[in-house]
Design a protein around this motif. Structure first.
Motif, mmCIF file in Angstrom:
data_model
loop_
_atom_site.group_PDB
_atom_site.id
_atom_site.type_symbol
_atom_site.label_atom_id
_atom_site.label_comp_id
_atom_site.label_asym_id
_atom_site.label_seq_id
_atom_site.Cartn_x
_atom_site.Cartn_y
_atom_site.Cartn_z
ATOM 1 N N PHE A 1 1.593 26.547 50.633
ATOM 2 C CA PHE A 1 1.326 26.826 52.049
ATOM 3 C C PHE A 1 2.182 27.989 52.526
ATOM 4 O O PHE A 1 1.683 28.928 53.172
ATOM 5 N N HIS A 2 3.469 27.950 52.230
ATOM 6 C CA HIS A 2 4.380 28.981 52.729
ATOM 7 C C HIS A 2 4.073 30.329 52.084
ATOM 8 O O HIS A 2 4.142 31.373 52.762
ATOM 9 N N ALA A 3 3.722 30.344 50.797
ATOM 10 C CA ALA A 3 3.430 31.611 50.115
ATOM 11 C C ALA A 3 2.166 32.260 50.677
ATOM 12 O O ALA A 3 2.134 33.474 50.928
ATOM 13 N N LEU A 4 1.133 31.459 50.900
ATOM 14 C CA LEU A 4 -0.093 32.012 51.469
ATOM 15 C C LEU A 4 0.140 32.465 52.907
ATOM 16 O O LEU A 4 -0.444 33.465 53.353
ATOM 17 N N GLY A 5 0.988 31.750 53.630
ATOM 18 C CA GLY A 5 1.315 32.170 54.990
ATOM 19 C C GLY A 5 1.965 33.540 55.007
ATOM 20 O O GLY A 5 1.659 34.389 55.859
ATOM 21 N N ALA A 6 2.882 33.774 54.070
ATOM 22 C CA ALA A 6 3.530 35.082 53.981
ATOM 23 C C ALA A 6 2.515 36.171 53.631
ATOM 24 O O ALA A 6 2.589 37.299 54.146
ATOM 25 N N LEU A 7 1.547 35.834 52.790
ATOM 26 C CA LEU A 7 0.519 36.814 52.415
ATOM 27 C C LEU A 7 -0.388 37.135 53.601
ATOM 28 O O LEU A 7 -0.787 38.286 53.804
ATOM 29 N N VAL A 8 -0.687 36.117 54.424
ATOM 30 C CA VAL A 8 -1.490 36.349 55.626
ATOM 31 C C VAL A 8 -0.740 37.251 56.598
ATOM 32 O O VAL A 8 -1.313 38.170 57.192
ATOM 33 N N ARG A 9 0.550 37.004 56.754
ATOM 34 C CA ARG A 9 1.344 37.839 57.668
ATOM 35 C C ARG A 9 1.356 39.286 57.193
ATOM 36 O O ARG A 9 1.280 40.214 58.002
ATOM 37 N N TRP A 10 1.447 39.492 55.874
ATOM 38 C CA TRP A 10 1.406 40.856 55.355
ATOM 39 C C TRP A 10 0.046 41.497 55.634
ATOM 40 O O TRP A 10 -0.036 42.645 56.068
ATOM 41 N N ALA A 11 -1.029 40.747 55.386
ATOM 42 C CA ALA A 11 -2.377 41.296 55.545
ATOM 43 C C ALA A 11 -2.678 41.634 56.998
ATOM 44 O O ALA A 11 -3.370 42.622 57.290
ATOM 45 N N GLU A 12 -2.170 40.828 57.936
ATOM 46 C CA GLU A 12 -2.514 41.017 59.344
ATOM 47 C C GLU A 12 -1.533 41.905 60.088
ATOM 48 O O GLU A 12 -1.924 42.684 60.974
ATOM 49 N N ASN A 13 -0.256 41.786 59.753
ATOM 50 C CA ASN A 13 0.755 42.446 60.583
ATOM 51 C C ASN A 13 1.676 43.383 59.820
ATOM 52 O O ASN A 13 2.619 43.932 60.393
ATOM 53 N N GLY A 14 1.423 43.558 58.521
ATOM 54 C CA GLY A 14 2.288 44.454 57.764
ATOM 55 C C GLY A 14 3.688 43.922 57.594
ATOM 56 O O GLY A 14 4.656 44.681 57.588
ATOM 57 N N GLY A 15 3.827 42.615 57.446
ATOM 58 C CA GLY A 15 5.138 42.033 57.223
ATOM 59 C C GLY A 15 5.650 42.344 55.829
ATOM 60 O O GLY A 15 5.074 43.139 55.086
ATOM 61 N N ALA A 16 6.733 41.689 55.452
ATOM 62 C CA ALA A 16 7.317 41.910 54.130
ATOM 63 C C ALA A 16 6.334 41.468 53.050
ATOM 64 O O ALA A 16 5.653 40.445 53.185
ATOM 65 N N TRP A 17 6.289 42.258 51.965
ATOM 66 C CA TRP A 17 5.363 41.924 50.875
ATOM 67 C C TRP A 17 5.875 40.712 50.099
ATOM 68 O O TRP A 17 6.998 40.709 49.589
ATOM 69 N N PRO A 18 5.088 39.638 50.027
ATOM 70 C CA PRO A 18 5.523 38.443 49.292
ATOM 71 C C PRO A 18 5.264 38.604 47.795
ATOM 72 O O PRO A 18 4.144 38.892 47.383
ATOM 73 N N ARG A 19 6.266 38.428 46.998
ATOM 74 C CA ARG A 19 6.090 38.519 45.554
ATOM 75 C C ARG A 19 5.707 37.140 45.029
ATOM 76 O O ARG A 19 6.510 36.208 45.036
ATOM 77 N N ILE A 20 4.467 37.014 44.578
ATOM 78 C CA ILE A 20 3.956 35.735 44.075
ATOM 79 C C ILE A 20 3.594 35.926 42.610
ATOM 80 O O ILE A 20 2.590 36.556 42.280
ATOM 81 N N THR A 21 4.411 35.400 41.719
ATOM 82 C CA THR A 21 4.174 35.558 40.288
ATOM 83 C C THR A 21 3.307 34.418 39.783
ATOM 84 O O THR A 21 3.052 33.433 40.487
#
Length: 451
Positions: free
Chosen positions: A319-339
């Protein structure tokens, strides 16, 4: 399962056999193939002619699919073409039947107007008692005829007509003429209206099978592999170098990458990546709180945000990882590194535009099991099996969502999630990000080092 059946999410879109004439045709076909008959006066059948009601009556749900190979079929109507395939044992079977019906539409329409068409999906394997036998399945061919043998008789009549026309004494051969007249009474005029089905064969190199706990066999690739999500026990000494299970996440990720089988959702063209990821988050949230007695009926976006705030300690890493990815996609937040080691990794992918896209999306549904929507669309056998073990709260939420968001426009939903049509212009994020150029060059997960 009653909730699914009620909403048409299970056993939906089947062909209703409800007239005495159709029931009798089905019985003739059933007896022709299996030696059995049904006493039911009405029932439903899938694209192959399998009926769950008849299966219950005969206490044999493989009555048209003995040992799970070489599936037999009964066609009563061309309307079956749009029906699902139930009790699927091989992922390619429904597509093969649909292609066969499309290629022979006019002939099958004429034949089913008077009789049932029966047949079999034939390959060289008659049992899969060992996993190694799956590698002998290379090509599937279709054999078909009416219950009364119309095609066989038509072929025979064609040969007799050729004899009649070529033999000097054909006009005086009363036995030949009588036999032609008899066969013509069964087949009609095969000269003006030839009755013949196209001989069709289908390569079957990459497929999923329900046998041995569910296996994904990819042979026709530059880097072949067998993937067994349930485990590799009993899969030794197979004629393939690489065998992976669900625990081999890094190896599966490399397999996908080496064969160019997947793409990140956030890089997919023409889709609303943030909306897709947010819906995945909702399903993960529901899975996390389903056992807490939370009422999810009629939950909207605000309700889901409130649930996430109140139960933040229960939310898993996905949940938290996808949330970070949504924030990046919508608002240009920090890029989440998901390995690939991260439990959210396979939730962020979809199949790329290849001939095996449906099979890859099916595998991704199994590797990302909390995304109920993708599982229902891409892997119904797994969905029904998994659904039975869910809490009632989750069952109700998922069923209501599928009715409201998927059933109303199945084609549109599939296109939005998995389609590959290029848009008229490049999609843009809400704000540009300095890492965009690097992502375009190496992909969102960074460069994958190849051996």
């Amino acid at each position: 399962m009653h909730r699914l059946i009620k909403h048409g999410l299970m056993f939906g879109n089947l062909f209703h056999v409800d007239s005495p004439a159709l029931v009798e045709r089905y019985n003739r076909a059933l007896e022709h193939l299996t030696g059995k008959r049904t006493e039911l006066s009405d029932f439903h059948i899938d694209i192959s002619g399998y009926s769950p009601e008849v299966g219950d009556e005969l206490d044999d749900h493989l009555y048209l699919n003995h040992a799970g190979v070489n599936r037999q079929f009964i066609l009563l109507s061309m309307e079956q073409r749009g029906c699902p395939l139930l009790n699927t044992k091989f992922s390619t079977s429904r597509e093969i039947l649909q292609q066969f019906m499309d290629a022979n539409e006019a002939q099958l329409f004429a034949l089913t107007a008077r009789d049932a068409v029966t047949g079999e999906l034939v390959n060289s394997v008659y049992d899969v008692s060992t996993p190694a036998r799956l590698f002998d399945i290379r090509r599937v061919e279709i054999e078909a005829d009416t219950t009364g043998g119309t095609l066989r008789d038509a072929e025979k009549l064609g040969g007799l007509v050729d004899r009649f026309k070529s033999e000097p004494d054909g006009w005086f051969d009363d036995v030949l003429i009588a036999e032609m007249i008899t066969l013509a009474g069964k087949t009609g005029d095969v000269i003006r209206n030839p009755v013949k089905l196209k001989q069709m064969g289908f390569d079957q190199r990459n497929f999923w099978t329900a046998h041995f706990g569910g296996l994904y066999l990819f042979q026709d690739l530059d880097h072949p592999a067998l993937i067994a999500p349930a485990g590799k026990d009993g899969l030794e000494d197979l004629p393939i170098k690489y065998v992976f299970d669900a625990g081999n996440r890094n190896q599966i990720a490399k397999f996908f990458d080496y064969n160019d089988l997947v793409e990140p959702i956030v890089k997919a063209r023409g889709v609303d990546a943030a909306a897709i990821l947010r819906q995945k988050m909702d399903f993960i949230l529901v899975d996390a709180v389903a056992d807490l007695g939370v009422d999810l009926s009629g939950a909207n976006r605000a309700d889901m945000r409130r649930l996430a705030r109140h139960h933040g300690d229960k939310l898993p890493p996905e949940f938290h990882a996808l949330g970070a990815l949504v924030r990046w996609a919508e608002n240009g937040g920090a890029w989440p590194r998901i390995t690939s080691d991260h439990p959210a990794y396979f939730y962020t992918l979809r199949a790329s535009d290849t001939k095996d896209a449906a099979l890859v999306n099916m595998l991704l549904a199994e590797l990302a099991p909390k995304d109920a929507r993708q599982m229902f669309i891409c892997h119904k056998e797994l969905f029904y099996r998994t659904y039975a073990g869910w809490a009632e709260t989750k069952k109700a939420y998922v069923a209501d969502f599928l009715v409201a968001e998927y059933q109303v426009d199945k084609a549109g939903a599939r296109a939005a999630l998995f389609g590959h049509d290029a848009p008229m212009e490049e999609p843009r994020r809400a704000k540009p990000d300095p890492v965009s150029e690097m992502i375009a060059r190496v992909g969102p997960w960074g460069a994958v080092r190849r051996r």
